[in-house]
Design a protein around this motif. Structure first.
Motif, PDB file in Angstrom:
ATOM      1  N   VAL A 125      -3.102  -0.323   4.190  1.00  0.00           N
ATOM      2  CA  VAL A 125      -2.249  -1.500   4.070  1.00  0.00           C
ATOM      3  C   VAL A 125      -2.583  -2.519   5.157  1.00  0.00           C
ATOM      4  O   VAL A 125      -3.046  -2.174   6.245  1.00  0.00           O
ATOM      5  CB  VAL A 125      -0.748  -1.143   4.147  1.00  0.00           C
ATOM      6  N   ASN A 126      -2.337  -3.784   4.821  1.00  0.00           N
ATOM      7  CA  ASN A 126      -2.442  -4.875   5.783  1.00  0.00           C
ATOM      8  C   ASN A 126      -1.151  -4.873   6.597  1.00  0.00           C
ATOM      9  O   ASN A 126      -0.055  -5.017   6.046  1.00  0.00           O
ATOM     10  CB  ASN A 126      -2.608  -6.200   5.032  1.00  0.00           C
ATOM     11  N   LEU A 127      -1.240  -4.700   7.894  1.00  0.00           N
ATOM     12  CA  LEU A 127      -0.045  -4.601   8.733  1.00  0.00           C
ATOM     13  C   LEU A 127       0.792  -5.875   8.695  1.00  0.00           C
ATOM     14  O   LEU A 127       2.016  -5.827   8.839  1.00  0.00           O
ATOM     15  CB  LEU A 127      -0.450  -4.271  10.173  1.00  0.00           C
TER      16      LEU A 127
ATOM     17  N   GLU B  85     -14.226   1.837   6.995  1.00  0.00           N
ATOM     18  CA  GLU B  85     -15.181   1.236   7.921  1.00  0.00           C
ATOM     19  C   GLU B  85     -15.076  -0.280   7.937  1.00  0.00           C
ATOM     20  O   GLU B  85     -15.572  -0.935   8.844  1.00  0.00           O
ATOM     21  CB  GLU B  85     -16.603   1.656   7.526  1.00  0.00           C
ATOM     22  N   VAL B  86     -14.421  -0.848   6.933  1.00  0.00           N
ATOM     23  CA  VAL B  86     -14.277  -2.305   6.815  1.00  0.00           C
ATOM     24  C   VAL B  86     -12.880  -2.759   7.233  1.00  0.00           C
ATOM     25  O   VAL B  86     -12.721  -3.721   7.990  1.00  0.00           O
ATOM     26  CB  VAL B  86     -14.561  -2.759   5.365  1.00  0.00           C
ATOM     27  N   LEU B  87     -11.873  -2.065   6.722  1.00  0.00           N
ATOM     28  CA  LEU B  87     -10.476  -2.434   6.984  1.00  0.00           C
ATOM     29  C   LEU B  87      -9.951  -1.607   8.149  1.00  0.00           C
ATOM     30  O   LEU B  87      -9.443  -0.508   7.972  1.00  0.00           O
ATOM     31  CB  LEU B  87      -9.632  -2.216   5.732  1.00  0.00           C
ATOM     32  N   THR B  88     -10.078  -2.130   9.333  1.00  0.00           N
ATOM     33  CA  THR B  88      -9.772  -1.387  10.556  1.00  0.00           C
ATOM     34  C   THR B  88      -8.632  -2.036  11.341  1.00  0.00           C
ATOM     35  O   THR B  88      -8.217  -3.161  11.059  1.00  0.00           O
ATOM     36  CB  THR B  88     -11.019  -1.317  11.458  1.00  0.00           C
ATOM     37  N   LEU B  89      -8.129  -1.297  12.314  1.00  0.00           N
ATOM     38  CA  LEU B  89      -7.175  -1.857  13.258  1.00  0.00           C
ATOM     39  C   LEU B  89      -7.832  -3.009  14.015  1.00  0.00           C
ATOM     40  O   LEU B  89      -9.047  -3.013  14.180  1.00  0.00           O
ATOM     41  CB  LEU B  89      -6.722  -0.775  14.244  1.00  0.00           C
ATOM     42  N   PRO B  90      -7.078  -4.026  14.441  1.00  0.00           N
ATOM     43  CA  PRO B  90      -5.609  -4.091  14.444  1.00  0.00           C
ATOM     44  C   PRO B  90      -4.986  -4.677  13.180  1.00  0.00           C
ATOM     45  O   PRO B  90      -3.770  -4.814  13.112  1.00  0.00           O
ATOM     46  CB  PRO B  90      -5.327  -4.998  15.647  1.00  0.00           C
ATOM     47  N   LYS B  91      -5.780  -5.020  12.161  1.00  0.00           N
ATOM     48  CA  LYS B  91      -5.229  -5.667  10.974  1.00  0.00           C
ATOM     49  C   LYS B  91      -4.779  -4.682   9.897  1.00  0.00           C
ATOM     50  O   LYS B  91      -3.815  -4.943   9.183  1.00  0.00           O
ATOM     51  CB  LYS B  91      -6.250  -6.634  10.372  1.00  0.00           C
ATOM     52  N   PHE B  92      -5.493  -3.560   9.775  1.00  0.00           N
ATOM     53  CA  PHE B  92      -5.224  -2.634   8.672  1.00  0.00           C
ATOM     54  C   PHE B  92      -4.988  -1.224   9.191  1.00  0.00           C
ATOM     55  O   PHE B  92      -5.479  -0.851  10.256  1.00  0.00           O
ATOM     56  CB  PHE B  92      -6.399  -2.624   7.686  1.00  0.00           C
ATOM     57  N   PHE B  93      -4.229  -0.460   8.385  1.00  0.00           N
ATOM     58  CA  PHE B  93      -3.925   0.919   8.784  1.00  0.00           C
ATOM     59  C   PHE B  93      -3.841   1.779   7.529  1.00  0.00           C
ATOM     60  O   PHE B  93      -3.237   1.385   6.521  1.00  0.00           O
ATOM     61  CB  PHE B  93      -2.596   0.979   9.539  1.00  0.00           C
ATOM     62  N   ARG B  94      -4.452   2.961   7.595  1.00  0.00           N
ATOM     63  CA  ARG B  94      -4.398   3.899   6.477  1.00  0.00           C
ATOM     64  C   ARG B  94      -3.135   4.732   6.607  1.00  0.00           C
ATOM     65  O   ARG B  94      -3.051   5.631   7.452  1.00  0.00           O
ATOM     66  CB  ARG B  94      -5.642   4.780   6.465  1.00  0.00           C
ATOM     67  N   VAL B  95      -2.145   4.460   5.780  1.00  0.00           N
ATOM     68  CA  VAL B  95      -0.843   5.101   5.910  1.00  0.00           C
ATOM     69  C   VAL B  95      -0.804   6.490   5.269  1.00  0.00           C
ATOM     70  O   VAL B  95       0.093   7.288   5.565  1.00  0.00           O
ATOM     71  CB  VAL B  95       0.282   4.230   5.301  1.00  0.00           C
TER      72      VAL B  95
ATOM     73  N   VAL C  64       7.125   2.398   3.346  1.00  0.00           N
ATOM     74  CA  VAL C  64       6.840   1.049   3.827  1.00  0.00           C
ATOM     75  C   VAL C  64       6.884   0.110   2.626  1.00  0.00           C
ATOM     76  O   VAL C  64       6.348   0.418   1.563  1.00  0.00           O
ATOM     77  CB  VAL C  64       5.467   0.971   4.528  1.00  0.00           C
ATOM     78  N   GLU C  65       7.586  -1.019   2.773  1.00  0.00           N
ATOM     79  CA  GLU C  65       7.650  -2.025   1.714  1.00  0.00           C
ATOM     80  C   GLU C  65       6.794  -3.216   2.112  1.00  0.00           C
ATOM     81  O   GLU C  65       6.896  -3.714   3.243  1.00  0.00           O
ATOM     82  CB  GLU C  65       9.085  -2.494   1.472  1.00  0.00           C
ATOM     83  N   LEU C  66       5.954  -3.667   1.188  1.00  0.00           N
ATOM     84  CA  LEU C  66       5.083  -4.813   1.448  1.00  0.00           C
ATOM     85  C   LEU C  66       5.710  -6.094   0.901  1.00  0.00           C
ATOM     86  O   LEU C  66       6.699  -6.075   0.176  1.00  0.00           O
ATOM     87  CB  LEU C  66       3.708  -4.577   0.814  1.00  0.00           C
ATOM     88  N   THR C  67       5.121  -7.227   1.264  1.00  0.00           N
ATOM     89  CA  THR C  67       5.684  -8.526   0.912  1.00  0.00           C
ATOM     90  C   THR C  67       5.696  -8.790  -0.591  1.00  0.00           C
ATOM     91  O   THR C  67       6.435  -9.650  -1.058  1.00  0.00           O
ATOM     92  CB  THR C  67       4.903  -9.652   1.613  1.00  0.00           C
ATOM     93  N   ASN C  68       4.888  -8.055  -1.357  1.00  0.00           N
ATOM     94  CA  ASN C  68       4.897  -8.225  -2.811  1.00  0.00           C
ATOM     95  C   ASN C  68       5.854  -7.258  -3.508  1.00  0.00           C
ATOM     96  O   ASN C  68       5.871  -7.154  -4.727  1.00  0.00           O
ATOM     97  CB  ASN C  68       3.491  -8.064  -3.390  1.00  0.00           C
ATOM     98  N   GLY C  69       6.643  -6.513  -2.694  1.00  0.00           N
ATOM     99  CA  GLY C  69       7.607  -5.577  -3.243  1.00  0.00           C
ATOM    100  C   GLY C  69       7.091  -4.171  -3.443  1.00  0.00           C
ATOM    101  O   GLY C  69       7.850  -3.277  -3.836  1.00  0.00           O
TER     102      GLY C  69
END
Length: 235
Positions: free
Chosen positions: A197-199, A181-191, A210-215
């Protein structure tokens, strides 16, 4: 605690009656209504508040999975099915548990206790949204401010959440469903069922990973892959 309001949905009268009787045996449950028609149940849920829905999956008109997806703010869902193969699909919709027919009373008790614990956890959530760009979480006995744009991903770990910001992480008592309810599109997506994850933090995609910027590498649920690729503009 107050009794938890429940409805039962099953197009088979015998299956519906069994769950109705089970509900009546549990002191902290209250049977609000019972339905053999999924459309009638959907209309009821759109206009009434309940705590738990016991729903068959395979039904005419609207199946249980699609019914939950149609609800803007679904209550706790416990699916009932004659086929174990539907369990994974049920969990992907955010169901708390599933029961396989013929439902045993001891297994029913386990499911409703799990639902009760989840409801208590949600009511005592330690995540507080103060405006659209930040939250405060209770971690290590103190309230910590977190800017949403800095979150790389959130991982469900049982009754806790791990919130990762670059090389830092915080653990707090809450549920991934509450963070939806807090982390929603267009910034976040439940993979998948355990990760949001933060898109903007996605570095690369490789098949169902999916690989994120922190590896960090996170698997993508099969029923989420196409939607994720569309959101990212990949065809």
């Amino acid at each position: 605690m107050e009794k938890l309001r429940c409805i039962v949905l099953d197009d088979e009268p015998i299956g519906r009656e069994i769950i109705e009787n089970f509900v009546k045996e549990i002191p902290f449950l209250e049977l609000t209504d019972s339905f053999g028609d999924s459309v009638e149940a959907l209309m009821f849920l759109e206009n009434n508040s309940v705590d738990i829905v016991f729903s068959d999956i395979q039904m005419p008109k609207i199946n249980g999975l699609d019914l939950v997806k149609a609800l803007e703010n679904p209550p706790v869902i416990i699916f009932i099915t004659a086929h174990r193969d539907f369990a994974l699909d049920g969990f992907e919709t955010g169901a708390t548990d599933y029961l396989v027919k013929p439902v045993r009373f001891d297994r029913f008790i386990k499911a409703v206790n799990k639902a009760k614990d989840y409801i208590n956890l949600k009511q005592n959530s330690t995540v507080h949204q103060v405006n659209s760009d930040r939250i405060f979480i209770k971690s290590d006995g103190k309230l910590t401010k977190i800017l949403l744009d800095e979150i790389l991903y959130v991982e469900a770990q049982g009754d806790y959440l791990k919130i990762v910001i670059n090389n830092e992480s915080y653990t707090t008592l809450s549920t991934l469903k509450s963070m939806d309810e807090v982390l929603t599109l267009p910034k976040f997506f439940r993979v998948q069922r355990s990760f949001i994850v933060n898109l903007e933090a996605i570095r690369s995609l490789n098949g169902n990973m999916v690989e994120l910027t922190n590896g960090k590498n996170i698997s993508i649920a099969l029923n989420k892959k196409e939607e994720l690729y569309q959101i990212l503009g990949i065809r």
